[in-house]
Design an enzyme around this catalytic site. Structure first.
Site, PDB file in Angstrom:
ATOM      1  N   HIS A   1      -3.325   7.386   6.483  1.00 10.09           N
ATOM      2  CA  HIS A   1      -2.262   8.184   5.798  1.00 10.09           C
ATOM      3  C   HIS A   1      -2.699   9.457   5.552  1.00 10.09           C
ATOM      4  O   HIS A   1      -2.254  10.505   5.920  1.00 10.09           O
ATOM      5  CB  HIS A   1      -1.421   7.630   4.668  1.00 10.09           C
ATOM      6  CG  HIS A   1      -0.218   6.708   5.327  1.00 10.09           C
ATOM      7  ND1 HIS A   1       0.758   7.429   5.902  1.00 10.09           N
ATOM      8  CD2 HIS A   1       0.108   5.274   5.248  1.00 10.09           C
ATOM      9  CE1 HIS A   1       1.657   6.502   6.282  1.00 10.09           C
ATOM     10  NE2 HIS A   1       1.477   5.086   5.852  1.00 10.09           N
TER      11      HIS A   1
ATOM     12  N   CYS B   1       5.302   0.010   7.778  1.00 10.00           N
ATOM     13  CA  CYS B   1       5.150   1.233   6.925  1.00 10.00           C
ATOM     14  C   CYS B   1       6.381   1.603   6.026  1.00 10.00           C
ATOM     15  O   CYS B   1       7.327   1.730   6.857  1.00 10.00           O
ATOM     16  CB  CYS B   1       4.382   2.303   7.886  1.00 10.00           C
ATOM     17  SG  CYS B   1       4.076   3.851   6.884  1.00 10.00           S
ATOM     18  N   LEU B   2       6.329   1.841   4.718  1.00  8.68           N
ATOM     19  CA  LEU B   2       7.463   2.190   4.098  1.00  8.68           C
ATOM     20  C   LEU B   2       7.877   3.618   4.628  1.00  8.68           C
ATOM     21  O   LEU B   2       9.216   3.764   4.468  1.00  8.68           O
ATOM     22  CB  LEU B   2       6.956   2.420   2.710  1.00  8.68           C
ATOM     23  CG  LEU B   2       6.381   1.067   1.848  1.00  8.68           C
ATOM     24  CD1 LEU B   2       6.099   1.404   0.597  1.00  8.68           C
ATOM     25  CD2 LEU B   2       7.662   0.022   2.040  1.00  8.68           C
TER      26      LEU B   2
ATOM     27  N   HIS C   1      -5.080   1.229   7.011  1.00 12.98           N
ATOM     28  CA  HIS C   1      -3.746   1.823   7.191  1.00 12.98           C
ATOM     29  C   HIS C   1      -3.410   2.773   6.289  1.00 12.98           C
ATOM     30  O   HIS C   1      -3.032   3.793   6.859  1.00 12.98           O
ATOM     31  CB  HIS C   1      -2.664   0.560   7.140  1.00 12.98           C
ATOM     32  CG  HIS C   1      -1.087   0.947   7.105  1.00 12.98           C
ATOM     33  ND1 HIS C   1      -0.387   0.759   8.331  1.00 12.98           N
ATOM     34  CD2 HIS C   1      -0.418   2.012   6.504  1.00 12.98           C
ATOM     35  CE1 HIS C   1       1.034   1.188   7.993  1.00 12.98           C
ATOM     36  NE2 HIS C   1       0.839   2.009   6.895  1.00 12.98           N
ATOM     37  N   GLU C   2      -3.736   2.681   5.045  1.00 12.69           N
ATOM     38  CA  GLU C   2      -3.569   3.645   4.202  1.00 12.69           C
ATOM     39  C   GLU C   2      -4.499   5.132   4.193  1.00 12.69           C
ATOM     40  O   GLU C   2      -4.207   6.003   3.961  1.00 12.69           O
ATOM     41  CB  GLU C   2      -3.741   3.207   2.604  1.00 12.69           C
ATOM     42  CG  GLU C   2      -2.922   2.003   2.222  1.00 12.69           C
ATOM     43  CD  GLU C   2      -1.454   2.379   2.569  1.00 12.69           C
ATOM     44  OE1 GLU C   2      -0.877   3.563   2.210  1.00 12.69           O
ATOM     45  OE2 GLU C   2      -0.260   1.398   2.942  1.00 12.69           O
TER      46      GLU C   2
ATOM     47  N   GLN D   1       3.056   9.798   1.123  1.00 14.14           N
ATOM     48  CA  GLN D   1       4.324   9.352   1.467  1.00 14.14           C
ATOM     49  C   GLN D   1       5.089   9.510   0.127  1.00 14.14           C
ATOM     50  O   GLN D   1       6.475   9.052   0.376  1.00 14.14           O
ATOM     51  CB  GLN D   1       4.063   7.796   1.424  1.00 14.14           C
ATOM     52  CG  GLN D   1       3.125   7.276   2.803  1.00 14.14           C
ATOM     53  CD  GLN D   1       3.201   5.787   2.786  1.00 14.14           C
ATOM     54  OE1 GLN D   1       2.434   5.314   2.146  1.00 14.14           O
ATOM     55  NE2 GLN D   1       4.189   5.111   3.527  1.00 14.14           N
TER      56      GLN D   1
ATOM     57  N   GLY E   1       0.980  -1.196  -0.132  1.00 12.19           N
ATOM     58  CA  GLY E   1      -0.051  -0.007  -0.062  1.00 12.19           C
ATOM     59  C   GLY E   1       0.754   1.413   0.086  1.00 12.19           C
ATOM     60  O   GLY E   1       1.954   1.280   0.597  1.00 12.19           O
TER      61      GLY E   1
HETATM   62 NI    NI Z   1       2.147   3.349   5.857  1.00 15.26          NI
END
Ligand code: NI
Length: 183
Positions: A142, A96-97, A138-139, A49, A44
């Site tokens: 963000h 998370c990236l 989760h996304e 991000q 995701g």
């Molecule tokens: Ni994330």
């Protein structure tokens, strides 16, 4: 085009993202988001991000081998509205990236209902559960300026403080290009 991934500590990850003007051609950006996510082996990725404060995220679980339920789960969510979250909260270890090297268990309700546009501006209203819901939750967080570490206990957060501080300075090993916050 592969974007560098914005690291924890950058203000863009803490802002509520803005709606995209309806009908705007965003196919190239969506393509870049998938490319960026795949290059980082993520499932995701949300626009903040890559430094863009807009309400857009992409998901792709099709390469997750041990999750057959995700085999067709490749989607684009534009201007989404989370209508409902329900069901028994369950724990799952998230990463998370934008917060590399940290993985922690987070509790979330098992089922969601969400309204969104796809990349061609067709509107959808759908329900998701289990892992699909988890990834979307989760996304979605963000684009609301929220991160999974916000759900941790104060003790856990204290324990991670040093690591988070390093990440915010770009002092972390990743196999993808990162962008540490400007100070
Ligand atoms: Ni994330």
């Amino acid at each position: 085009m592969v974007y560098p991934i914005v690291m924890y500590g950058d203000a863009v990850l803490r802002k509520k993202a803005k709606d995209i003007e309806k009908g705007k051609d965003i196919l190239a950006l969506v393509n870049d988001m998938f490319e960026t996510m795949n290059a980082a082996h993520g499932i995701g990725l949300a626009a903040p991000q890559i430094g863009k404060g807009i309400r857009l995220f992409v998901v792709d679980g099709t390469t997750v081998e041990d999750e057959p339920t995700l085999k067709d789960f490749k989607k684009v969510f534009i201007n989404p509205i989370l209508l409902k979250e329900e069901g028994d909260p369950w724990l799952f270890e998230e990463g998370c990236l934008s917060i590399p090297s940290i993985r922690e268990e987070v509790e979330r309700p098992e089922k969601i209902r969400i309204r969104y546009f796809d990349e061609n501006w067709n509107e959808h209203e759908e329900e998701f559960d289990d892992m699909k819901a988890r990834i979307i939750q989760h996304e979605y967080d963000h684009i609301e300026g929220k991160l999974f570490i916000d759900y941790l206990t104060p003790l856990k957060k204290r324990m991670l403080k040093g690591k988070l501080n390093d990440i915010s300075k770009g002092e972390v090993d990743t196999e993808y290009r990162i962008l540490a916050p400007k100070r």
